[in-house]
Design a protein around this motif. Sequence first.
Motif, mmCIF file in Angstrom:
data_model
loop_
_atom_site.group_PDB
_atom_site.id
_atom_site.type_symbol
_atom_site.label_atom_id
_atom_site.label_comp_id
_atom_site.label_asym_id
_atom_site.label_seq_id
_atom_site.Cartn_x
_atom_site.Cartn_y
_atom_site.Cartn_z
ATOM 1 N N LEU A 5 0.963 -1.173 -0.132
ATOM 2 C CA LEU A 5 -0.098 -0.091 -0.058
ATOM 3 C C LEU A 5 0.942 1.261 0.021
ATOM 4 C CD1 LEU A 5 -2.946 -1.059 2.408
ATOM 5 C CD2 LEU A 5 -3.026 -0.813 0.008
ATOM 6 N N LEU A 6 1.960 1.165 0.706
ATOM 7 C CA LEU A 6 2.877 2.234 0.703
ATOM 8 C C LEU A 6 3.677 2.507 -0.687
ATOM 9 C CD1 LEU A 6 4.339 4.457 2.196
ATOM 10 C CD2 LEU A 6 6.122 3.047 3.002
ATOM 11 N N ALA A 7 3.696 1.762 -1.321
ATOM 12 C CA ALA A 7 4.241 1.826 -2.652
ATOM 13 C C ALA A 7 3.443 2.068 -3.413
ATOM 14 C CB ALA A 7 4.679 0.338 -3.381
ATOM 15 N N LEU A 8 1.999 1.939 -3.391
ATOM 16 C CA LEU A 8 1.048 2.383 -4.277
ATOM 17 C C LEU A 8 0.816 3.926 -4.107
ATOM 18 C CD1 LEU A 8 -1.519 -0.749 -4.259
ATOM 19 C CD2 LEU A 8 -0.174 0.107 -6.090
ATOM 20 N N VAL A 9 0.760 4.286 -2.650
ATOM 21 C CA VAL A 9 0.568 5.606 -2.362
ATOM 22 C C VAL A 9 1.688 6.495 -3.251
ATOM 23 C CG1 VAL A 9 0.924 7.307 -0.541
ATOM 24 C CG2 VAL A 9 -0.572 5.234 -0.224
ATOM 25 N N LEU A 10 3.024 6.124 -3.074
ATOM 26 C CA LEU A 10 4.271 6.725 -3.764
ATOM 27 C C LEU A 10 3.910 6.829 -5.221
ATOM 28 C CD1 LEU A 10 7.051 5.195 -1.368
ATOM 29 C CD2 LEU A 10 5.883 7.634 -1.400
ATOM 30 N N ALA A 11 3.496 5.667 -5.778
ATOM 31 C CA ALA A 11 3.317 5.643 -7.363
ATOM 32 C C ALA A 11 2.106 6.732 -7.597
ATOM 33 C CB ALA A 11 2.749 4.305 -7.551
ATOM 34 N N ALA A 12 1.051 6.741 -6.571
ATOM 35 C CA ALA A 12 -0.228 7.636 -6.955
ATOM 36 C C ALA A 12 0.363 9.148 -6.906
ATOM 37 C CB ALA A 12 -1.076 7.469 -6.086
ATOM 38 N N ALA A 130 -7.657 -2.750 -6.999
ATOM 39 C CA ALA A 130 -8.370 -1.443 -6.897
ATOM 40 C C ALA A 130 -7.665 -0.447 -6.340
ATOM 41 C CB ALA A 130 -9.794 -1.598 -5.832
ATOM 42 N N ALA A 131 -6.800 -0.528 -5.460
ATOM 43 C CA ALA A 131 -5.849 0.491 -5.078
ATOM 44 C C ALA A 131 -4.967 1.061 -6.111
ATOM 45 C CB ALA A 131 -5.315 0.114 -4.015
ATOM 46 N N ALA A 132 -4.470 0.100 -6.846
ATOM 47 C CA ALA A 132 -3.477 0.277 -7.756
ATOM 48 C C ALA A 132 -4.103 0.973 -8.810
ATOM 49 C CB ALA A 132 -2.758 -1.008 -8.239
#
Length: 749
Positions: A5-12, A130-132
């Motif tokens: 999730l942290l990686a997805l937040v940084l990607a976003a 969904a988060a990605a």
Amino acid sequence: MWPILLALVLAALAFRFLPSRWVFQPDGVRFYDSDSYYHMRRIWMCLEHFPRVPIRDPFENHPFGGVTMWPPLHDTVIAAAILALGGAHPSENLVEEVGAVAPAILGALAVLPIYLIGRRLLGRREGIVAAALMAIQPAHVLYSAVGRPDQHVTEILLSGALYASLLGFRSFDLEASPASGWGRWRPRIAAALAATAAVLVWMGSLLFVCVAAGFGGLALLSRVGRTARPSEPLAEDFAAFFTLHVVTLAAGTRYLLAGMEVENTYVSFSWFQAHFSLLVAAAFVVGATTLVAVRSGAARALRALGPHLAILAVTAVLLVPTELGGTLSTTANALRHVNKTSHEVASSDASHHLLSYNAAWLRSIQEYTPLLYPGGKLDPRWALDYVGPILFLAPLVIVWLMARRRGAPREMRWLVPVWAVAVGAMALSQVKYVYLVSSLAAVLLADLLGEVRAAAGKIQLSESVRSLAVAVVAVVMLAPGLRYLSHFNAGYVDLPENERAALLALKAITPDPGSFVADDAVPSYGVMTFWDLGNYTLYLARRPVVANNNGYGFDDSIAFFLATTEAEAIAIIDRRKVRYAVLSDVTADLATVHELVSGSLAPYFSADASRRLKVQKPFEGLVYPRLFFADAGSIDPTVTPPLEHFRLVYEAAGPASAAFGRIVAPTKIFERVAEPRSGLPAWRPAPERRFARPSPRISAVAGPTSDPQPPTPRANYAYGHLTGLGRCCRFARPLASCPSRVTSRSPSR
């Protein structure tokens, strides 16, 4: 799971920083659009009056002042971050940099509630997917990108938190041990605070409250039909949520509106939002009490829901002094002001002024275009770019989701169709609401990909083939949006540099009209601009304006630009206490507005069979062309005399306009002078004019004619309106670089 999730937040966050090179310039920060600049103005006012944001703004609707339509919480949060980083007296650079970065951070955080929604409805793997998808969802990226401190990004974050909290009610999980105390109250409190915060960010968040009511009602009805499942715990969870929401919203509204008199209306922040939430909550709790009483008896129903009914009744009594009069009278009070002119509303009461929306002004705004009918004809390209094919497959995916037996209980899944109907209707009716669909689209696409994988497994395909099938579907679904994002950093900020330079010059060469941040300021003079330049003028020049994107001053602004005599123009600006006027080439915009107001292009304009704009002879006699194209002189001295009470004080360098046989600066500033200057030449600020190559865009009566040129970053949408929206709806063009001068927000947002 958290590292993912942290990686997805940084990607976003990285996606939302795509246009950073346009935003952070050596000489300062550029913001996306006029609403972004107005939010920055509100942030400055909040820094001065923290933690409260004044509702009345003396720098708009000059000289009356105006009521700001948006609730203040979004701006307060950004101001709090600025104060935490910069202390009590932050620098201007820090204020603007934090204001630019804040939306990207808030947008990246939206990944987390979408993960929770996906996990609780579909499963852990689908929640990650969904988060990605939310991280790269085009509509959400656009509305949460760096340099766009508008409240839309916070709306999505809070609505996602609301839905995730509702799905977290322990009463949905019959296999879990009964929760008591904090374990049961935690999701109730989280949902109530998310709903209240959402309404205090955007008054249209009442839509999310209605979604919660529809979801709770259908979930309760679904459970009532199953004798093995008790209905009281679920009814009590939703009743507690609504009660907490109403109480906290009423308390927050009381604090924010203390000492301020505002109209009860849905088009701006007022007591209407608290009244509406109270009515929705009361309707739900009464209905839930009836259902539980029918099934389990009146005694059990009153024991479970009676305290909530009592609290809502006490709250209603306390809200009586705030003009609580029931749904019909409160709504009628709001409807009275729809489509009134800003002058009519402002002059009706000198103590406070309600934002109003002129019907012609509303029709001139690009954001009000239906998503699938951008030019009056069916065209799905905007929908494909912003949302993707999942928008068209959504009904099938929802039916599939509701029909299958595996997964979350059906009563939990009722959230999806209610959510889809609410945000889908908003987006289809007006393209500006497409961001509301972004989070739902991420969840539905995650569900579709999960079903594709499950279907491939049922026919016993190998793991590699299943992964390939999912990848193919994902590429097809994501291709339009990814193509859109590939153009995203090609151009972002929509205020041309010449207009920015002119507004900064206006600040430098004109006297200070009064405090920029005081809510009780009485500015000594105002500035007349075309309405879509108002918020830019207000923030960059720190000067009060007559007309801006909030809807104020539209009529007087258009009347000034279309004035037929100098006396008529002087009467308008003297009544509005205007000293300076900022003009640029808005000929095409005037044609659109004139057509909307009068129903015809005549007598000043015409259009050929291809809807290409032409200027007719009478246009030369209007005050606007005599100011802008003749520097307060006369285009044809044999027909009209020079303007005696206007003096040119500044003209910007940049791409020039060519019309009426003249090459003129792109932006000019005029001063209204008291003494007639008959026979005197217009004052020039420099010995030579340094303009770029002229780009004629209209057919002039007495000048050269040419075909329209490609649009500049802030070219006229009005011209697109007159040419069938051909340029504006070009396939794969991002909204940020569409030819749009008119990016003002909705009255219901």
